[in-house]
Write a protein that holds these residues in place. Structure first.
Motif, PDB file in Angstrom:
ATOM      1  N   HIS A 176       9.771  32.598 -10.841  1.00 20.50           N
ATOM      2  CA  HIS A 176       9.065  33.691 -11.400  1.00 20.50           C
ATOM      3  C   HIS A 176       8.379  34.270 -10.139  1.00 20.50           C
ATOM      4  CE1 HIS A 176      10.294  31.931 -15.243  1.00 20.50           C
ATOM      5  NE2 HIS A 176      10.127  30.931 -14.874  1.00 20.50           N
ATOM      6  N   PRO A 177       8.827  35.057  -9.386  1.00 20.75           N
ATOM      7  CA  PRO A 177       8.056  35.551  -8.384  1.00 20.75           C
ATOM      8  C   PRO A 177       6.977  36.299  -9.006  1.00 20.75           C
ATOM      9  CG  PRO A 177      10.326  36.434  -8.222  1.00 20.75           C
ATOM     10  CD  PRO A 177      10.167  35.689  -9.533  1.00 20.75           C
ATOM     11  N   LYS A 178       5.752  36.374  -8.022  1.00 18.52           N
ATOM     12  CA  LYS A 178       4.441  36.937  -8.358  1.00 18.52           C
ATOM     13  C   LYS A 178       4.352  38.250  -8.509  1.00 18.52           C
ATOM     14  CE  LYS A 178       0.844  35.845  -5.655  1.00 18.52           C
ATOM     15  NZ  LYS A 178      -0.154  35.104  -4.920  1.00 18.52           N
ATOM     16  N   VAL A 179       5.263  38.685  -9.514  1.00 20.38           N
ATOM     17  CA  VAL A 179       5.225  40.326  -9.767  1.00 20.38           C
ATOM     18  C   VAL A 179       4.143  40.677 -10.747  1.00 20.38           C
ATOM     19  CG1 VAL A 179       6.755  42.159 -10.464  1.00 20.38           C
ATOM     20  CG2 VAL A 179       7.516  40.397  -8.778  1.00 20.38           C
ATOM     21  N   ILE A 180       3.320  41.621 -10.744  1.00 24.00           N
ATOM     22  CA  ILE A 180       2.390  41.998 -11.719  1.00 24.00           C
ATOM     23  C   ILE A 180       3.062  42.999 -12.823  1.00 24.00           C
ATOM     24  CG2 ILE A 180       0.022  42.961 -12.114  1.00 24.00           C
ATOM     25  CD1 ILE A 180      -0.723  41.539  -9.494  1.00 24.00           C
ATOM     26  N   ASP A 181       3.302  42.868 -13.778  1.00 25.87           N
ATOM     27  CA  ASP A 181       3.572  43.913 -14.882  1.00 25.87           C
ATOM     28  C   ASP A 181       2.964  43.614 -16.302  1.00 25.87           C
ATOM     29  OD1 ASP A 181       5.124  45.801 -16.247  1.00 25.87           O
ATOM     30  OD2 ASP A 181       7.130  44.367 -16.681  1.00 25.87           O
ATOM     31  N   LEU A 182       1.838  44.535 -16.382  1.00 22.16           N
ATOM     32  CA  LEU A 182       1.001  44.080 -17.308  1.00 22.16           C
ATOM     33  C   LEU A 182       1.530  44.800 -18.805  1.00 22.16           C
ATOM     34  CD1 LEU A 182      -2.495  45.442 -15.582  1.00 22.16           C
ATOM     35  CD2 LEU A 182      -1.547  43.323 -15.922  1.00 22.16           C
ATOM     36  N   THR A 183       1.552  43.669 -19.642  1.00 22.16           N
ATOM     37  CA  THR A 183       2.061  43.914 -20.908  1.00 22.16           C
ATOM     38  C   THR A 183       2.042  42.573 -21.547  1.00 22.16           C
ATOM     39  OG1 THR A 183       3.953  44.585 -22.266  1.00 22.16           O
ATOM     40  CG2 THR A 183       4.589  43.452 -20.238  1.00 22.16           C
ATOM     41  N   LEU A 184       1.922  42.405 -22.807  1.00 20.47           N
ATOM     42  CA  LEU A 184       1.780  41.264 -23.666  1.00 20.47           C
ATOM     43  C   LEU A 184       3.001  40.802 -24.354  1.00 20.47           C
ATOM     44  CD1 LEU A 184      -1.958  41.299 -24.883  1.00 20.47           C
ATOM     45  CD2 LEU A 184      -1.203  40.067 -23.056  1.00 20.47           C
ATOM     46  N   ASP A 185       4.087  41.673 -24.223  1.00 21.40           N
ATOM     47  CA  ASP A 185       5.192  41.504 -24.906  1.00 21.40           C
ATOM     48  C   ASP A 185       6.030  40.145 -24.751  1.00 21.40           C
ATOM     49  OD1 ASP A 185       4.987  43.906 -26.192  1.00 21.40           O
ATOM     50  OD2 ASP A 185       6.346  44.992 -25.061  1.00 21.40           O
ATOM     51  N   ARG A 186       5.974  39.811 -23.572  1.00 22.39           N
ATOM     52  CA  ARG A 186       6.797  38.567 -22.863  1.00 22.39           C
ATOM     53  C   ARG A 186       5.868  37.356 -23.335  1.00 22.39           C
ATOM     54  NH1 ARG A 186       7.097  42.079 -18.717  1.00 22.39           N
ATOM     55  NH2 ARG A 186       5.398  41.381 -17.733  1.00 22.39           N
ATOM     56  N   MET A 187       4.615  37.623 -23.177  1.00 15.23           N
ATOM     57  CA  MET A 187       3.705  36.489 -23.772  1.00 15.23           C
ATOM     58  C   MET A 187       3.782  36.080 -25.271  1.00 15.23           C
ATOM     59  SD  MET A 187       1.618  34.829 -21.357  1.00 15.23           S
ATOM     60  CE  MET A 187       0.377  34.249 -22.360  1.00 15.23           C
ATOM     61  N   TRP A 188       3.714  37.139 -26.073  1.00 21.21           N
ATOM     62  CA  TRP A 188       4.066  36.829 -27.458  1.00 21.21           C
ATOM     63  C   TRP A 188       5.366  36.294 -27.845  1.00 21.21           C
ATOM     64  CZ3 TRP A 188      -0.542  36.648 -29.315  1.00 21.21           C
ATOM     65  CH2 TRP A 188      -1.461  37.789 -29.007  1.00 21.21           C
ATOM     66  N   ARG A 189       6.270  36.602 -27.105  1.00 17.97           N
ATOM     67  CA  ARG A 189       7.636  36.042 -27.283  1.00 17.97           C
ATOM     68  C   ARG A 189       7.683  34.582 -26.725  1.00 17.97           C
ATOM     69  NH1 ARG A 189      10.942  35.017 -23.645  1.00 17.97           N
ATOM     70  NH2 ARG A 189      10.261  36.320 -22.110  1.00 17.97           N
ATOM     71  N   LEU A 190       7.052  34.197 -25.660  1.00 16.14           N
ATOM     72  CA  LEU A 190       7.149  32.832 -25.288  1.00 16.14           C
ATOM     73  C   LEU A 190       6.276  31.891 -26.176  1.00 16.14           C
ATOM     74  CD1 LEU A 190       8.184  30.365 -23.776  1.00 16.14           C
ATOM     75  CD2 LEU A 190       6.528  31.406 -21.740  1.00 16.14           C
ATOM     76  N   LEU A 191       5.085  32.622 -26.431  1.00 20.72           N
ATOM     77  CA  LEU A 191       3.972  31.663 -27.211  1.00 20.72           C
ATOM     78  C   LEU A 191       4.560  31.283 -28.520  1.00 20.72           C
ATOM     79  CD1 LEU A 191       0.882  33.465 -26.240  1.00 20.72           C
ATOM     80  CD2 LEU A 191       1.292  31.071 -25.760  1.00 20.72           C
ATOM     81  N   ASP A 192       5.432  32.217 -29.176  1.00 19.08           N
ATOM     82  CA  ASP A 192       5.884  32.319 -30.523  1.00 19.08           C
ATOM     83  C   ASP A 192       6.967  31.171 -30.344  1.00 19.08           C
ATOM     84  OD1 ASP A 192       6.350  33.037 -33.425  1.00 19.08           O
ATOM     85  OD2 ASP A 192       8.365  33.624 -32.712  1.00 19.08           O
ATOM     86  N   ALA A 193       7.747  31.098 -29.266  1.00 17.96           N
ATOM     87  CA  ALA A 193       8.791  29.930 -29.144  1.00 17.96           C
ATOM     88  C   ALA A 193       8.128  28.774 -28.850  1.00 17.96           C
ATOM     89  CB  ALA A 193       9.931  30.426 -28.040  1.00 17.96           C
ATOM     90  N   LEU A 194       7.067  28.686 -28.328  1.00 22.94           N
ATOM     91  CA  LEU A 194       6.236  27.191 -28.304  1.00 22.94           C
ATOM     92  C   LEU A 194       5.497  26.918 -29.531  1.00 22.94           C
ATOM     93  CD1 LEU A 194       4.996  28.074 -24.632  1.00 22.94           C
ATOM     94  CD2 LEU A 194       6.770  26.275 -25.259  1.00 22.94           C
ATOM     95  N   GLY A 195       5.632  27.670 -30.586  1.00 19.12           N
ATOM     96  CA  GLY A 195       4.652  27.337 -31.833  1.00 19.12           C
ATOM     97  C   GLY A 195       3.257  28.052 -31.727  1.00 19.12           C
ATOM     98  N   ASN A 196       3.152  28.948 -30.905  1.00 25.19           N
ATOM     99  CA  ASN A 196       1.892  29.552 -30.678  1.00 25.19           C
ATOM    100  C   ASN A 196       0.674  28.776 -30.641  1.00 25.19           C
ATOM    101  OD1 ASN A 196       2.450  32.459 -31.410  1.00 25.19           O
ATOM    102  ND2 ASN A 196       3.198  31.544 -33.310  1.00 25.19           N
ATOM    103  N   PRO A 197       0.679  27.983 -29.527  1.00 22.32           N
ATOM    104  CA  PRO A 197      -0.544  27.001 -29.154  1.00 22.32           C
ATOM    105  C   PRO A 197      -1.870  27.845 -29.032  1.00 22.32           C
ATOM    106  CG  PRO A 197       0.773  27.680 -27.136  1.00 22.32           C
ATOM    107  CD  PRO A 197       1.577  28.047 -28.381  1.00 22.32           C
TER     108      PRO A 197
END
Length: 411
Positions: A4-25
């Motif tokens: 995961h290269p340190k590329v900045i791309d400001l959006t929350l879409d990827r966060m919501w997707r992964l957090l949902d897969a993790l059970g929304n910690p």
């Protein structure tokens, strides 16, 4: 980092997707204090952590970037995350992500939130990485408190070229009905913050209006309505740390803590590379008569804060050792220091593609009127300076990446 290269791309879409897969910690954290701003976020968080822990509370903390080891970013109930827990948590996030696109900061933030959700604590302190509104940390629906440190121009490539536009992004951490402790702001920035707060009914605790903090007779005075506290000066030095301390104290009081926590927050705070005086290690042995300081500040506001602090110190000839990133306002950082320094040595920052060369840094310093040279390393620069002025005051500055390199190599 390679996945995961340190590329900045400001959006929350990827966060919501992964957090949902993790059970929304993020929905299972101890009460959260979320901190944004341009300068001072880390210092405010460190004071809050010291204050809460001084009152006997267990505290999770998430900060960035790290200086020496990645583990510095994630503190579980006061301790750096253990190696085994970090590895297992990152592996779990990798598996849940399933090879989908995500950035380095996003997946490590998810790992931190997952780890926090599994360890009992009394509070969670989250430092924004970049901006606020679309930062990966901005996924907590209702924090206990938010805080905004001073907003100034930085990261314009991502946040915009105007102070108001940057303030809008920072104020994106405000939540409906959640109080926010607000530090010193330019009028343009404060106006934006106030408009955002009104729209969501977020109470603001504004410096100069709802609270004040100032130095008086070698102590820190804090006033909040009819209440006045007489406290020790913060262990972190500089007038800007008085401002940061005010935000931390206003936050602690709003959270329901008293003078004991406030005193601990100021007296016990430790935060490396914030005008840190080096007292041991390779550099000190190389220049035993010199006074060597390390600071990771890297924008014009940080340069001004450093200049103000240096003017307060007992007289000594000042020399700078600087390494900076080309993404920063290099001359804007150097300018406030130019009239104080006798020389600047530009040095490279290893492993940073965005770093200026030593020659480019020296050229920027000359453009601001400083006698400037280059050196292959910080140690070489220190030896060159003290060869002609053994008792010099040396400030190593310009980037947290350089500060981390110095701490690693200095031992």
């Amino acid at each position: 980092m390679s996945l995961h290269p340190k590329v900045i791309d400001l959006t929350l879409d990827r966060m919501w997707r992964l957090l949902d897969a993790l059970g929304n910690p993020q929905d299972r954290l101890p009460p959260v204090v979320h901190i944004a701003g341009t300068n001072g976020k880390g210092s405010v968080l460190a004071m809050l952590r010291a204050g809460l822990e001084g009152d006997g509370r267990r505290v999770h903390a998430y900060t960035s970037p790290h200086l020496v080891r990645f583990h510095e970013r994630i503190r579980l109930a006061g301790d750096l995350i253990p190696e085994a827990v970090l590895a297992e948590t990152l592996d779990e996030c990798e598996a849940a992500n399933g090879g989908c696109e995500i950035t380095y900061f996003e997946i490590t933030t998810c790992a931190a939130l997952l780890a926090f959700s599994r360890v009992p604590a009394d509070f969670t302190l989250l430092e924004v990485g970049l901006g606020g509104r679309l930062d990966a940390t901005n996924v907590v629906g209702r924090p206990a408190l938010t805080a905004l440190t001073p907003v100034s121009l930085d990261h314009q490539r991502y946040l915009g070229d105007s102070l108001g536009g940057i303030a809008y992004e920072k104020a994106g951490i405000l939540k409906r009905g959640v109080p926010c402790a607000v530090g010193r702001q330019e009028s343009e920035a404060l106006g934006v913050i106030e408009r955002q707060a009104v729209g969501i009914d977020a109470p603001l605790l504004i410096r100069g209006r709802n609270w004040r903090a100032w130095e008086a007779h070698g102590r820190l005075a804090f006033e909040n309505g009819d209440r006045r506290l007489d406290l020790p000066l913060p262990a972190l030095r500089g007038a800007h740390q008085i401002e940061n301390a005010g935000i931390a104290i206003a936050s602690l009081l709003e959270l329901g803590f008293g003078e004991t926590a406030c005193e601990a927050g100021l007296r016990c705070v430790r935060w490396p590379a914030r005008m840190q005086k080096l007292t041991t290690g390779v550099l000190v042995r190389a220049a035993p008569e010199a006074e060597i300081h390390l600071d990771g500040g890297h924008n014009p506001a940080a340069g001004q804060a450093l200049a103000s602090l240096l003017e307060e110190l007992p007289p000594r000839p000042l020399h700078l050792v600087a390494g900076l990133l080309r993404t920063k306002d290099v001359r804007g950082f150097i300018r406030p220091l130019a009239c104080l320094a006798r020389s600047l040595h530009g040095v490279p920052i290893s492993g940073q593609p965005a770093a200026l060369t030593a020659r480019e840094t020296a050229s920027a310093a000359r453009a601001e009127g400083i006698v400037a040279e280059t050196a292959d390393s910080v140690e070489a620069a220190v030896r060159a300076i003290t060869g002609g002025e053994p008792s010099a005051r040396i400030l190593i500055c310009g980037s947290l990446h350089l500060a981390g390199e110095v701490l690693r190599e200095n031992g």
